[in-house]
Design a protein around this motif. Structure first.
Motif, PDB file in Angstrom:
ATOM      1  N   ALA A 289     -27.488  -3.822  -8.227  1.00 37.74           N
ATOM      2  CA  ALA A 289     -28.346  -3.687  -7.043  1.00 37.74           C
ATOM      3  C   ALA A 289     -27.589  -3.888  -5.745  1.00 37.74           C
ATOM      4  O   ALA A 289     -28.141  -3.634  -4.672  1.00 37.74           O
ATOM      5  CB  ALA A 289     -29.509  -4.681  -7.124  1.00 37.74           C
ATOM      6  N   LEU A 290     -26.355  -4.348  -5.804  1.00 34.77           N
ATOM      7  CA  LEU A 290     -25.576  -4.500  -4.576  1.00 34.77           C
ATOM      8  C   LEU A 290     -25.327  -3.161  -3.900  1.00 34.77           C
ATOM      9  O   LEU A 290     -24.980  -3.117  -2.715  1.00 34.77           O
ATOM     10  CB  LEU A 290     -24.233  -5.176  -4.886  1.00 34.77           C
ATOM     11  CG  LEU A 290     -24.296  -6.641  -5.314  1.00 34.77           C
ATOM     12  CD1 LEU A 290     -22.913  -7.143  -5.686  1.00 34.77           C
ATOM     13  CD2 LEU A 290     -24.899  -7.501  -4.215  1.00 34.77           C
ATOM     14  N   GLU A 291     -25.499  -2.077  -4.635  1.00 32.32           N
ATOM     15  CA  GLU A 291     -25.307  -0.749  -4.068  1.00 32.32           C
ATOM     16  C   GLU A 291     -26.639  -0.048  -3.796  1.00 32.32           C
ATOM     17  O   GLU A 291     -26.677   1.171  -3.631  1.00 32.32           O
ATOM     18  CB  GLU A 291     -24.442   0.095  -5.002  1.00 32.32           C
ATOM     19  CG  GLU A 291     -23.043  -0.474  -5.194  1.00 32.32           C
ATOM     20  CD  GLU A 291     -22.168   0.387  -6.079  1.00 32.32           C
ATOM     21  OE1 GLU A 291     -21.337   1.121  -5.535  1.00 32.32           O
ATOM     22  OE2 GLU A 291     -22.329   0.305  -7.313  1.00 32.32           O
ATOM     23  N   ASP A 292     -27.725  -0.809  -3.792  1.00 32.34           N
ATOM     24  CA  ASP A 292     -29.033  -0.248  -3.467  1.00 32.34           C
ATOM     25  C   ASP A 292     -29.016   0.276  -2.036  1.00 32.34           C
ATOM     26  O   ASP A 292     -28.303  -0.230  -1.169  1.00 32.34           O
ATOM     27  CB  ASP A 292     -30.112  -1.324  -3.636  1.00 32.34           C
ATOM     28  CG  ASP A 292     -31.513  -0.746  -3.685  1.00 32.34           C
ATOM     29  OD1 ASP A 292     -32.059  -0.634  -4.785  1.00 32.34           O
ATOM     30  OD2 ASP A 292     -32.042  -0.379  -2.625  1.00 32.34           O
ATOM     31  N   LYS A 293     -29.830   1.303  -1.781  1.00 33.95           N
ATOM     32  CA  LYS A 293     -29.839   1.915  -0.455  1.00 33.95           C
ATOM     33  C   LYS A 293     -30.609   1.086   0.568  1.00 33.95           C
ATOM     34  O   LYS A 293     -30.516   1.363   1.769  1.00 33.95           O
ATOM     35  CB  LYS A 293     -30.430   3.321  -0.524  1.00 33.95           C
ATOM     36  CG  LYS A 293     -31.888   3.355  -0.966  1.00 33.95           C
ATOM     37  CD  LYS A 293     -32.396   4.784  -1.031  1.00 33.95           C
ATOM     38  CE  LYS A 293     -33.864   4.825  -1.466  1.00 33.95           C
ATOM     39  NZ  LYS A 293     -34.374   6.206  -1.533  1.00 33.95           N
ATOM     40  N   VAL A 294     -31.367   0.081   0.115  1.00 35.58           N
ATOM     41  CA  VAL A 294     -32.176  -0.740   1.014  1.00 35.58           C
ATOM     42  C   VAL A 294     -31.482  -2.078   1.227  1.00 35.58           C
ATOM     43  O   VAL A 294     -31.096  -2.756   0.265  1.00 35.58           O
ATOM     44  CB  VAL A 294     -33.596  -0.953   0.444  1.00 35.58           C
ATOM     45  CG1 VAL A 294     -34.434  -1.786   1.397  1.00 35.58           C
ATOM     46  CG2 VAL A 294     -34.260   0.391   0.192  1.00 35.58           C
ATOM     47  N   ALA A 295     -31.331  -2.474   2.476  1.00 35.32           N
ATOM     48  CA  ALA A 295     -30.577  -3.687   2.800  1.00 35.32           C
ATOM     49  C   ALA A 295     -31.242  -4.943   2.243  1.00 35.32           C
ATOM     50  O   ALA A 295     -30.558  -5.861   1.786  1.00 35.32           O
ATOM     51  CB  ALA A 295     -30.418  -3.806   4.315  1.00 35.32           C
ATOM     52  N   SER A 296     -32.571  -5.001   2.291  1.00 37.21           N
ATOM     53  CA  SER A 296     -33.258  -6.206   1.812  1.00 37.21           C
ATOM     54  C   SER A 296     -33.052  -6.411   0.321  1.00 37.21           C
ATOM     55  O   SER A 296     -32.965  -7.546  -0.161  1.00 37.21           O
ATOM     56  CB  SER A 296     -34.759  -6.124   2.125  1.00 37.21           C
ATOM     57  OG  SER A 296     -35.325  -4.950   1.549  1.00 37.21           O
TER      58      SER A 296
END
Length: 1266
Positions: A413-420
């Motif tokens: 999830a560190l590469e998720d597109k959402v900062a939160s």
């Protein structure tokens, strides 16, 4: 009185003006005091008096005309009704206890009448109470004129006098007492009893609808008790269920109170049926994504109920899980929180369970549900999943297998597109480290050496116990040992890992990780836990086949070995998966995300992770972040500034005194050592950022004088020290001097003696950084925009500083480090000297003489030997800077010539800065003179002061223009071309050397000449030459950027020849600052987005990100980018094209569908069709431009892209909108696809027939010729 029918009277209240009272009193014509007092006295004498028609009618009349009556009358009525009901209740209880049926049945009607009056009163009070959104009544304005008074409205008076909120707790307590009555003995039929219960409890429900009342603890608890009693003792489960569901549907503030009420009913009243029914009803509801209110209320209810009673929710969880597929994301969030609460409850009670293994399976299944929701389409749900997982890390009972899965999910999830989401994933990783169960006895450090040593010790002891018994452990250990030598991080995360033989590597995943599964019993003190049976962890070893059972100690050691394997996997995922990605998050534009990434590296560093050092070092660049605006996190907490947090991090890690028993001297030594170590292997950018940090810390008074003294002690120590340690000391001292010049002023002699003395001659890097520190003696005063003052401190040219500098630069040396020293020596002279040109003239002449003079043979031989020795040490070819042979009479020393040319070039570029200082000084003198003239003119003639002032201003402006033009003329014509210019002698020499690479083959000479030539270009314009040497091309590229600043007109002609990383960096600067125009280069720059070198790809992303802020810059050049990447010799593969255009599309805000569709019409290349169709699919507009691409739909990939557009349109379509339009579009697509396929098949048949006809014609011709 006549028979009283409770339900009829309640129904009649729906139309109060038409409510019939037989003996109704009109209080507009008569006073209510006498009638009300008589009724109150009658009730006080006997509660049965309520059955008197006159008394009852008085009460009803008062309530009917309540809006027109003073509030004190209503207060008296309430007191009378409550006291009468209490007296009647007590009498009823006494009669029930006596067993006289006729006696207690006689209380039925009075109780109903009192209940009716209480219900009516609560309705009146609620109807006329001040609303929460109403402002306090404004003071009434007096009449105009003397003695005018304002009369307060009756309604305001009632609000002031009637303390309904203060009376509510007493009323609710009375209702609760009534509900403890054995109503089934008084009301025989269920219908009558339900009517009475509904009437007596309705005031509580009315009160609950007020959010202000529900904030009162006493009122809230009273309502809870009434609801619980009505359900427990009066069979009101269904009625209360309906009421609660209505509350949740219409009143947002009742979500959590109703959850607390049901929990109270289940715990104190031992009634769980109502909670089960409500959960089942909620599980069966369907929530729409467009409904923003209702799902949130039900979600808060479920969340709160799950926190209070997770066991009750667990029974209905199988039904509630259907809501995980709900369209409304608040419901999915609520289910996530429910699962977290259930896991917490099960984990906290696992030791008391009769079947702990079954509980573990339940927990494992719940963890799986949580991990599945990490892929949820809503970022809010994904954030909540990680929030729950972070809380679960705090559990006393650790689940190593699940922790590994959580780690894997968090890293992904560190590469998720959402900062939160990324921020939440980082928080989970932090909690995993902070709450790990490993090596608690040894302080919990997770450094590789710690667990490797422990792991080896466990294996060795286990082997000793097993002795000569044959087993497979030795083979496994040997395999692990060999693997660890080849893999620095000990890759044990593969299938089978360290716990099974190689022939079992393809077994089921659960079997692969069973060694981890049994470590669930490992707590914070793992060595004290009871061992599991070996058969549950590993395949049977030969020792187990030959021996009945292992000893308890052996099993415990095996269990510990399994624990080490778990830790190895956890570290591997953190180190290899997280560290590099979190480093990238430090560059995020989201403040909260950056702060969390910094906290992660701080924690990882404290726990001994080697990879955290890179993150700590990269954090340093955040010192340049501006913390102007205060921001808040998602939970409303104020966030610290990034710079402030960075300083706190570094202070805590390196510069704060440790809270142990170390003495002051040890603390000072530690801080000084940490400061110096920050300079080790640091790049120029890192040193620049470190300098800014040191400056801020010095400005804030954080650096103690004893630490500075220790740094000086290390720098000037006579005994042998590592070179980087002494260098680090002077680097830090120079940084501190930026803020406080006095750090250096008292130690100038020390710097000249050490850095520019004997030690400096042997360590040129030390001498170079000493020169940098000496430059701080000028005060490092930054120029204020518009100011002509020069606050820097300068020294006369006969100062010992310049003598030492000249000695240092003239000292014979053949090391490449000399060039860095020479640069800083010249910088120091220009920074401190009053007349740096004098120093430079003499230096250039001396170096010229040395470069071109003939040396004695003995000196040449010595230099040759020194060079050969140095070349062997550096791994360079001696011939690169080899002194001339005896027979080479026309040749000089290439290295010494390189030194001369380097100095000449740097002196030229520094003269530009020097001329700017001269220009500023001339302007300052002019300004002072003009100021004096203004004052004189003002004193001589005040009448003409204004006119004279304007003339003087005009003269001043003309004077400044003349000064600027004069300086520019000196720079462009005299500095390099003047007959008296020393630098003019070397211009033709540089052109000749750079233009004759076949003659001058020495790499150092060509690099120095090219760099100097590039610096000359910044003074006088010339065309650059090309070279195959990378360093030379880089110097030219950087120089061209400098030239463009001064001469922007010549760059466009040569921009196509600029090169890679430095090219991209310089072009980014030039294009974004408007110095050159984009002429087709965006396609090549777009290619850099997918470059394997992360530095180049990051620069390209930065370029497009900044270019997007320009007006339509990317939009206007997008067609050229697509053509460049899709067709021709510069085309890239389709996968690269798609990833590149996906990134660029994020900056497009305008509709580009029409442009893309027109390209369909103009293109005949199927590859370009596919590329345009891909980009068309990214735009998502469904039915635009059909006429342009309908004849291309026979291409499978093109049709697939438009199918994707249609599918996205269906997903985003509102439910209220019919599907007819999309169905029509789908039908048209299919028709055109079929038509295109038919056309293509027809063309192929025609081509085939043409080929056959041509073949027949050829055969016939051959036959005729025969």
């Amino acid at each position: 009185m006549a028979t009283f029918h409770l339900q009829e009277h309640i129904d009649a209240l729906s139309d109060i003006p038409n409510y019939d009272i037989p003996d109704e009193h009109d209080f507009s014509t008569e006073s209510p005091d006498r009638l009300l007092e008589a009724a109150i006295e009658a009730i006080a004498d006997s509660s049965d008096a309520i059955q008197d028609n006159e008394v009852f009618d008085v009460y009803r009349s008062v309530l009917k005309h309540a809006p027109s009556l003073p509030s004190d009358k209503l207060s008296k009525l309430l007191d009378s009704v409550t006291s009468g009901l209490l007296a009647e209740l007590e009498a009823t209880i006494r009669d029930i206890e006596s067993g006289d049926q006729n006696a207690y049945m006689a209380h039925k009607t009075p109780l109903e009448m009192f209940a009716f009056l209480l219900y009516w009163f609560s309705s009146v009070a609620e109807k006329h109470r001040p609303r929460e959104d109403e402002d306090a009544p404004a003071p009434a304005k007096g009449r105009r004129g003397r003695g005018g008074k304002a009369k307060a409205p009756t309604r305001v008076l009632r609000r002031e006098n009637l303390d309904w909120e203060g009376s509510i707790p007493g009323v609710l307590a009375l209702i609760a007492k009534v509900l403890r009555l054995q109503t089934q003995r008084i009301w025989i039929t269920t219908g009558e009893r339900d009517q009475f219960i509904n009437c007596i409890t309705r005031p509580a429900y009315q009160i609950a609808e007020s959010e202000a009342y529900m904030k009162n603890q006493a009122i809230r608890q009273g309502i809870y008790k009434i609801i619980c009693l009505s359900v427990k003792h009066h069979a009101q489960t269904l009625a209360v269920q309906i009421t609660i569901m209505q509350f949740l549907q219409f009143w947002e503030h009742l979500s959590e109170p109703m959850a607390e009420c049901i929990y109270l009913l289940a715990t104190e009243f031992n009634h769980t049926q109502l909670g089960d029914e409500i959960l089942r009803e909620i599980a069966g509801k369907t929530f729409s994504a467009q409904d923003n209110k209702s799902p949130r209320v039900f979600a808060r209810f479920l969340t709160r109920f799950g926190e209070l009673a997770p066991r009750l929710v667990l029974k209905q969880l199988s039904l509630l899980l259907d809501q995980l597929d709900s369209e409304s994301y608040p419901m999915r969030i609520a289910l996530i929180e429910l699962i977290g609460s259930i896991i917490t409850e099960l984990a906290n009670t696992i030791d008391t369970e009769s079947n702990p293994d079954q509980t573990k399976k339940q927990i494992a299944g719940l963890y799986d549900l949580l991990l599945e929701r990490i892929l949820d389409v809503s970022s809010y749900v994904r954030v909540k999943v990680f929030t729950v997982l972070a809380k679960l890390c705090e559990l006393k009972y650790k689940f190593p297998k699940q922790r590994l899965e959580v780690t894997k999910a968090a890293v992904g999830a560190l590469e998720d597109k959402v900062a939160s989401v990324r921020k939440s994933a980082v928080i989970v990783l932090e909690r995993l480290i902070l709450t790990h169960p490993y090596f608690v006895v040894d302080g919990g450090m997770l450094g590789k050496d710690v667990f490797q040593r422990e792991y080896d010790g466990v294996k060795e002891e286990l082997q000793k116990i097993e002795g000569g018994i044959g087993n497979v452990m030795e083979e496994e250990d040997e395999a692990e040992s060999e693997a660890s030598k080849g893999d620095e991080e000990m890759d044990v995360d593969g299938e089978g890992g360290d716990t099974e033989p190689e022939d079992n590597q393809e077994e089921d995943e659960d079997e692969d990780e069973m060694s981890v599964d049994d470590t669930d019993s490992i707590m914070d003190t793992p060595k004290k836990k009871k061992p599991k049976k070996p058969s549950q962890k590993l395949k049977p070893r030969k020792s187990q086949l030959n021996v009945a059972a292992l000893t308890e100690e052996q099993a415990a050691l095996t269990n510990l070995q399994t624990q080490e394997i778990s830790l190895l996997r956890l570290r591997k995922k953190l180190l290899e998966g997280a560290m590099e990605i979190v480093v990238q998050l430090l560059g995020s534009t989201h403040k909260a995300e950056v702060l969390e990434a910094m906290e992660f590296f701080r924690i990882a560093h404290e726990y001994g992770f080697e990879g955290a050092k890179e993150g700590i070092k990269r954090m340093l660049h955040l010192i340049w972040t501006k913390d102007n605006s205060n921001s808040t996190s998602e939970d409303g907490k104020e966030l610290k500034g990034v710079r402030q947090r960075l300083l706190e991090c570094y202070k805590g890690l390196y510069f704060d005194a440790l809270p142990d028993n170390r003495d002051a001297k040890a603390q000072i030594n530690r801080i000084a050592k940490n400061m110096i170590e920050r300079t080790y292997y640091a790049s120029m950018a890192e040193l620049t950022s470190l300098e800014e940090m040191m400056r801020i810390m010095m400005d804030e008074g954080y650096v103690h004088e004893d630490v500075i003294a220790k740094l000086w002690q290390i720098y000037s120590l006579n005994r042998l020290l590592p070179g980087e340690q002494r260098r680090g000391a002077i680097i830090i001292l120079g940084m501190l001097a930026v803020a406080k010049r006095s750090v250096l002023t008292d130690h100038v002699d020390t710097m000249l003696k050490v850095g520019l003395g004997k030690l400096g001659k042997t360590d040129l890097t030390l001498a170079r950084y000493t020169c940098v520190a000496l430059q701080r003696l000028n005060g490092s005063a930054k120029k204020v925009k518009g100011s002509l003052l020069d606050k820097t401190h300068r020294y006369p040219m006969d100062s010992p500083i310049f003598k030492k500098l000249k000695t240092a630069i003239q000292y014979p040396c053949r090391s490449r480090e000399w060039f860095g020293l020479a640069e800083q020596v010249i910088n120091t002279v220009f920074a401190l000297g009053e007349h740096p040109d004098v120093f430079c003239n003499e230096l250039v002449r001396l170096l010229t003489v040395r470069a071109f003079s003939r040396k004695p043979a003995a000196e040449r031989e010595k230099e040759k030997a020194d060079k050969e020795k140095e070349g062997e040490e550096d791994g360079r070819e001696p011939s690169l800077t080899q002194p001339p042979q005896e027979g080479d009479k026309d040749l000089g020393d290439a290295f010494e010539l390189s030194q001369l040319l380097f100095v000449v070039g740097h002196v030229a570029i520094k003269h530009i800065v020097y001329l700017e200082l001269v220009e500023r000084e001339w302007k300052r003198q002019k300004d002072e003179k003009q100021t004096a003239d203004k004052q004189a003119a003002k004193d001589n003639s005040r009448d003409n002061a204004s006119k004279d002032g304007e003339e003087l201003d005009q003269v001043a402006g003309n004077a400044e223009d003349e000064i600027g033009e004069r300086i520019a003329a000196i720079r462009e014509t005299e500095l390099l071309y003047g007959p008296e210019s020393l630098l003019a002698v070397y211009g033709p020499m540089l052109v000749h050397i750079c233009g004759s690479p076949h003659k001058f083959k020495n790499r150092i000479l060509r690099a120095a000449a090219t760099l100097s030539f590039s610096k000359f270009l910044c003074v006088a314009v010339q065309d650059p030459r090309t070279s195959k040497d990378v360093s030379i091309r880089s110097n030219i590229v950087i120089a061209l950027g400098d030239v463009a600043v001064s001469f922007s007109s010549i760059i466009d002609e040569n921009s196509n020849e600029l090169y890679k990383k430095n090219t991209l960096m310089v072009l980014t600067h030039l294009i974004l600052n408007g110095m050159i125009k984009v002429k087709g280069q965006l396609g090549e720059m777009a290619k850099c987005l997918e470059n394997k070198d992360t530095r180049i790809s990051d620069l390209a992303k930065l370029f497009f990100s900044e270019l997007s802020t320009k007006d339509n810059a990317i939009y206007n050049n997008l067609p050229d980018v697509i053509s460049h990447l899709s067709t021709g010799e510069h085309a890239v593969d389709e996968e690269t094209f798609q990833s590149t255009l996906k990134y660029i599309f994020t900056f497009i805000e305008k509709n580009i569908v029409e442009k893309l569709c027109q390209r369909f019409r103009l293109s005949e290349d199927p590859r370009q069709w596919r590329d345009i169709a891909f980009f068309r699919a990214v735009c998502e507009e469904a039915d635009e431009g059909l006429q342009f691409y309908r004849d291309k739909l026979h291409e499978p990939k093109v049709f697939e892209r438009f199918t994707e557009i249609l599918a996205k349109a269906r997903m985003n379509k509102s439910k209220d909108k019919p599907d007819a339009e999309l169905d029509e579009f789908e039908k048209i697509l299919e028709e055109h696809r079929q038509q295109g396929e038919e056309d293509q098949a027809f063309e192929r048949r025609v081509e085939g027939k043409k080929a056959a006809a041509k073949k027949r014609a050829t055969r016939k011709t051959d036959d005729d010729s025969d």
